[in-house]
Design a protein around this motif. Structure first.
Motif, PDB file in Angstrom:
ATOM      1  N   LEU A 179       0.835  -1.184   0.000  1.00 16.45           N
ATOM      2  CA  LEU A 179       0.000   0.000   0.000  1.00 16.45           C
ATOM      3  C   LEU A 179       0.877   1.243   0.000  1.00 16.45           C
ATOM      4  O   LEU A 179       1.590   1.514   0.956  1.00 16.45           O
ATOM      5  CB  LEU A 179      -0.931   0.011   1.217  1.00 16.45           C
ATOM      6  N   GLU A 180       0.808   1.998  -1.090  1.00 20.26           N
ATOM      7  CA  GLU A 180       1.618   3.195  -1.213  1.00 20.26           C
ATOM      8  C   GLU A 180       0.826   4.415  -0.784  1.00 20.26           C
ATOM      9  O   GLU A 180      -0.401   4.410  -0.790  1.00 20.26           O
ATOM     10  CB  GLU A 180       2.094   3.357  -2.658  1.00 20.26           C
ATOM     11  N   GLY A 181       1.530   5.473  -0.432  1.00 15.34           N
ATOM     12  CA  GLY A 181       0.872   6.720  -0.072  1.00 15.34           C
ATOM     13  C   GLY A 181       1.356   7.277   1.247  1.00 15.34           C
ATOM     14  O   GLY A 181       1.658   6.531   2.177  1.00 15.34           O
ATOM     15  N   ASP A 182       1.408   8.614   1.302  1.00 12.36           N
ATOM     16  CA  ASP A 182       1.899   9.291   2.496  1.00 12.36           C
ATOM     17  C   ASP A 182       0.789   9.736   3.426  1.00 12.36           C
ATOM     18  O   ASP A 182       1.052  10.238   4.524  1.00 12.36           O
ATOM     19  CB  ASP A 182       2.739  10.522   2.097  1.00 12.36           C
ATOM     20  N   THR A 183      -0.468   9.604   2.990  1.00 13.04           N
ATOM     21  CA  THR A 183      -1.593  10.020   3.814  1.00 13.04           C
ATOM     22  C   THR A 183      -2.573   8.864   3.963  1.00 13.04           C
ATOM     23  O   THR A 183      -2.603   7.954   3.118  1.00 13.04           O
ATOM     24  CB  THR A 183      -2.333  11.215   3.184  1.00 13.04           C
ATOM     25  N   PRO A 184      -3.393   8.874   5.016  1.00  9.98           N
ATOM     26  CA  PRO A 184      -4.398   7.813   5.185  1.00  9.98           C
ATOM     27  C   PRO A 184      -5.337   7.686   3.991  1.00  9.98           C
ATOM     28  O   PRO A 184      -5.716   6.576   3.606  1.00  9.98           O
ATOM     29  CB  PRO A 184      -5.140   8.249   6.444  1.00  9.98           C
ATOM     30  N   ALA A 185      -5.703   8.811   3.382  1.00 12.96           N
ATOM     31  CA  ALA A 185      -6.631   8.773   2.248  1.00 12.96           C
ATOM     32  C   ALA A 185      -6.015   8.046   1.054  1.00 12.96           C
ATOM     33  O   ALA A 185      -6.674   7.213   0.412  1.00 12.96           O
ATOM     34  CB  ALA A 185      -7.042  10.189   1.849  1.00 12.96           C
ATOM     35  N   ILE A 186      -4.754   8.341   0.767  1.00 12.81           N
ATOM     36  CA  ILE A 186      -4.092   7.692  -0.370  1.00 12.81           C
ATOM     37  C   ILE A 186      -3.882   6.213  -0.097  1.00 12.81           C
ATOM     38  O   ILE A 186      -3.997   5.369  -0.996  1.00 12.81           O
ATOM     39  CB  ILE A 186      -2.757   8.382  -0.676  1.00 12.81           C
ATOM     40  N   ARG A 187      -3.613   5.861   1.155  1.00 12.69           N
ATOM     41  CA  ARG A 187      -3.436   4.452   1.480  1.00 12.69           C
ATOM     42  C   ARG A 187      -4.760   3.694   1.366  1.00 12.69           C
ATOM     43  O   ARG A 187      -4.785   2.532   0.956  1.00 12.69           O
ATOM     44  CB  ARG A 187      -2.833   4.311   2.877  1.00 12.69           C
ATOM     45  N   LEU A 188      -5.856   4.356   1.700  1.00  9.06           N
ATOM     46  CA  LEU A 188      -7.162   3.735   1.494  1.00  9.06           C
ATOM     47  C   LEU A 188      -7.407   3.515   0.003  1.00  9.06           C
ATOM     48  O   LEU A 188      -7.936   2.481  -0.412  1.00  9.06           O
ATOM     49  CB  LEU A 188      -8.270   4.610   2.076  1.00  9.06           C
ATOM     50  N   PHE A 189      -7.035   4.493  -0.792  1.00  8.99           N
ATOM     51  CA  PHE A 189      -7.177   4.340  -2.247  1.00  8.99           C
ATOM     52  C   PHE A 189      -6.321   3.189  -2.756  1.00  8.99           C
ATOM     53  O   PHE A 189      -6.752   2.412  -3.619  1.00  8.99           O
ATOM     54  CB  PHE A 189      -6.791   5.640  -2.949  1.00  8.99           C
ATOM     55  N   SER A 190      -5.117   3.061  -2.226  1.00  7.25           N
ATOM     56  CA  SER A 190      -4.239   1.958  -2.622  1.00  7.25           C
ATOM     57  C   SER A 190      -4.865   0.613  -2.267  1.00  7.25           C
ATOM     58  O   SER A 190      -4.748  -0.359  -3.015  1.00  7.25           O
ATOM     59  CB  SER A 190      -2.880   2.096  -1.941  1.00  7.25           C
ATOM     60  N   LEU A 191      -5.525   0.557  -1.118  1.00  9.77           N
ATOM     61  CA  LEU A 191      -6.205  -0.678  -0.725  1.00  9.77           C
ATOM     62  C   LEU A 191      -7.344  -0.984  -1.691  1.00  9.77           C
ATOM     63  O   LEU A 191      -7.572  -2.148  -2.047  1.00  9.77           O
ATOM     64  CB  LEU A 191      -6.730  -0.560   0.708  1.00  9.77           C
ATOM     65  N   LEU A 192      -8.062   0.049  -2.141  1.00  9.02           N
ATOM     66  CA  LEU A 192      -9.128  -0.158  -3.120  1.00  9.02           C
ATOM     67  C   LEU A 192      -8.560  -0.722  -4.425  1.00  9.02           C
ATOM     68  O   LEU A 192      -9.201  -1.545  -5.082  1.00  9.02           O
ATOM     69  CB  LEU A 192      -9.864   1.154  -3.399  1.00  9.02           C
ATOM     70  N   GLU A 193      -7.366  -0.280  -4.810  1.00 12.63           N
ATOM     71  CA  GLU A 193      -6.736  -0.825  -6.016  1.00 12.63           C
ATOM     72  C   GLU A 193      -6.464  -2.315  -5.860  1.00 12.63           C
ATOM     73  O   GLU A 193      -6.654  -3.091  -6.803  1.00 12.63           O
ATOM     74  CB  GLU A 193      -5.430  -0.078  -6.299  1.00 12.63           C
ATOM     75  N   VAL A 194      -6.019  -2.727  -4.675  1.00 18.36           N
ATOM     76  CA  VAL A 194      -5.790  -4.145  -4.403  1.00 18.36           C
ATOM     77  C   VAL A 194      -7.103  -4.913  -4.492  1.00 18.36           C
ATOM     78  O   VAL A 194      -7.191  -5.986  -5.099  1.00 18.36           O
ATOM     79  CB  VAL A 194      -5.142  -4.330  -3.015  1.00 18.36           C
ATOM     80  N   ILE A 195      -8.160  -4.356  -3.896  1.00 15.88           N
ATOM     81  CA  ILE A 195      -9.472  -5.011  -3.882  1.00 15.88           C
ATOM     82  C   ILE A 195     -10.036  -5.128  -5.289  1.00 15.88           C
ATOM     83  O   ILE A 195     -10.641  -6.145  -5.655  1.00 15.88           O
ATOM     84  CB  ILE A 195     -10.426  -4.232  -2.959  1.00 15.88           C
ATOM     85  N   ALA A 196      -9.835  -4.102  -6.109  1.00 13.39           N
ATOM     86  CA  ALA A 196     -10.388  -4.097  -7.466  1.00 13.39           C
ATOM     87  C   ALA A 196      -9.792  -5.203  -8.329  1.00 13.39           C
ATOM     88  O   ALA A 196     -10.397  -5.617  -9.319  1.00 13.39           O
ATOM     89  CB  ALA A 196     -10.150  -2.743  -8.115  1.00 13.39           C
ATOM     90  N   GLU A 197      -8.617  -5.711  -7.978  1.00 16.81           N
ATOM     91  CA  GLU A 197      -7.970  -6.762  -8.763  1.00 16.81           C
ATOM     92  C   GLU A 197      -8.489  -8.149  -8.429  1.00 16.81           C
ATOM     93  O   GLU A 197      -8.170  -9.117  -9.124  1.00 16.81           O
ATOM     94  CB  GLU A 197      -6.459  -6.728  -8.522  1.00 16.81           C
ATOM     95  N   LYS A 198      -9.289  -8.269  -7.380  1.00 19.78           N
ATOM     96  CA  LYS A 198      -9.711  -9.590  -6.917  1.00 19.78           C
ATOM     97  C   LYS A 198     -10.962 -10.040  -7.664  1.00 19.78           C
ATOM     98  O   LYS A 198     -11.879  -9.259  -7.896  1.00 19.78           O
ATOM     99  CB  LYS A 198      -9.961  -9.569  -5.405  1.00 19.78           C
ATOM    100  N   ASP A 199     -10.988 -11.326  -8.018  1.00 17.59           N
ATOM    101  CA  ASP A 199     -12.129 -11.886  -8.739  1.00 17.59           C
ATOM    102  C   ASP A 199     -12.951 -12.828  -7.865  1.00 17.59           C
ATOM    103  O   ASP A 199     -13.747 -13.614  -8.375  1.00 17.59           O
ATOM    104  CB  ASP A 199     -11.667 -12.615 -10.008  1.00 17.59           C
ATOM    105  N   GLN A 200     -12.736 -12.764  -6.553  1.00 20.01           N
ATOM    106  CA  GLN A 200     -13.514 -13.591  -5.635  1.00 20.01           C
ATOM    107  C   GLN A 200     -13.535 -12.933  -4.261  1.00 20.01           C
ATOM    108  O   GLN A 200     -12.829 -11.956  -4.012  1.00 20.01           O
ATOM    109  CB  GLN A 200     -12.907 -14.988  -5.522  1.00 20.01           C
ATOM    110  N   TYR A 201     -14.385 -13.457  -3.377  1.00 24.02           N
ATOM    111  CA  TYR A 201     -14.456 -12.928  -2.021  1.00 24.02           C
ATOM    112  C   TYR A 201     -13.092 -13.041  -1.330  1.00 24.02           C
ATOM    113  O   TYR A 201     -12.315 -13.952  -1.607  1.00 24.02           O
ATOM    114  CB  TYR A 201     -15.488 -13.700  -1.196  1.00 24.02           C
ATOM    115  N   PHE A 202     -12.825 -12.133  -0.416  1.00 21.39           N
ATOM    116  CA  PHE A 202     -11.573 -12.158   0.332  1.00 21.39           C
ATOM    117  C   PHE A 202     -11.863 -11.830   1.796  1.00 21.39           C
ATOM    118  O   PHE A 202     -12.853 -11.183   2.122  1.00 21.39           O
ATOM    119  CB  PHE A 202     -10.573 -11.148  -0.236  1.00 21.39           C
TER     120      PHE A 202
END
Length: 276
Positions: free
Chosen positions: A13-36
């Motif tokens: 998770l990249e980013g210097d602020t909590p908001a950017i890190r949340l966005f980075s987490l969304l990028e990880v989630i968007a790549e998933k094709d099944q429940y996690f």
């Protein structure tokens, strides 16, 4: 220390602020094709469990993710899906794409559309109608099923067997006409043909009297989430008439691919690598 232990991994998770890190987490989630699960993310990202739990809770409260099944697993939320779909519909490239679509319609004399896969449906990103008086009216933002639309078959063809298995369940294979394929085996056989021939057909499978042919917009790597199609009343769009439109359709698909390359530097880099 085991290489599989979370502590041995560098956080993704990249980013210097909590908001950017949340966005980075969304990028990880968007790549998933099944429940996690939360534990899945801990193992993948190497971050503390309390940290990821707090971040997931924030995204859940915002509607960006949602709990599924037993309450311990997550998937993309409705708000995140709507966000992605709005980006596709209102993309600044829409004007350039529309010019390609208009040229295609002018050449073949039938209606054309550009589509994308959105979850378990085909989303119409743009559409240009034929001037012919006999036509089927569908507008941008329309949604049609995957299993009985030409574009949908192309998107299904690219998916993994596990992804298709989740989508091609009996309850989802609704019968729209007498020609709709309503068994997983029949759809899979059709997808094999699509893969071999490089185009997909919908001959009155979704709407009686409507025929459609579609091809994917080529990409340098990975899967394409863009297709271009021609639709017309079956009474004048059948047999050899359909196939005579295929070269123009493929030319339009390539023109759309060129637009993507010109506007996304990474696409240009990938294409250069592919052709070198």
């Amino acid at each position: 220390m085991s290489l599989n232990h979370p502590a041995s991994k560098s956080p993704k998770l990249e980013g210097d602020t909590p908001a950017i890190r949340l966005f980075s987490l969304l990028e990880v989630i968007a790549e998933k094709d099944q429940y996690f699960s939360l534990q899945d993310l801990v193992q993948e990202l190497g971050l503390p469990k309390p940290t990821l739990h707090r971040m997931l809770q924030q995204l859940d409260d915002a509607g960006m993710v949602q709990r599924d099944g037993d309450g311990r697993h997550y998937s993309a939320g409705a708000r995140l899906r709507r966000f992605a779909e709005k980006l596709l519909l209102n993309n600044t490239l829409q004007g350039a794409r529309r010019n390609v679509l208009r040229a295609l319609v002018a050449e073949v004399g039938e209606s054309g559309n550009i589509t994308s896969c959105a979850g378990n449906e085909v989303l119409y990103l743009d559409r240009v109608e034929t001037p012919a008086p006999l036509r089927f009216y569908l507008h941008s933002g329309s949604r049609v099923p995957l299993h009985c639309s030409a574009s949908g078959k192309l998107f299904l063809m690219q998916m993994t067997a596990a992804q298709r298995k989740r989508l091609l369940v009996p309850s989802a294979l609704e019968k729209y006409t007498e020609k709709t394929l309503i068994t997983r085996e029949a759809v899979e056989a059709e997808l094999q043909r699509v893969g071999r021939e490089g185009y997909a057909l919908d001959v009155e499978e979704f709407l009686p009297g409507l025929t459609c042919i579609a091809v994917l917009v080529p990409v340098a790597r990975g899967k394409s989430n863009l297709a271009v199609a021609i639709q017309a009343p079956s009474i004048r769009f059948h047999g050899e008439r359909i196939m005579t439109c295929l070269p123009a359709l493929r030319q339009a698909a390539q023109a759309l691919a060129d637009i993507e390359v010109d506007n996304y530097p990474q696409e240009k880099t990938d294409r250069n690598r592919k052709t070198s």
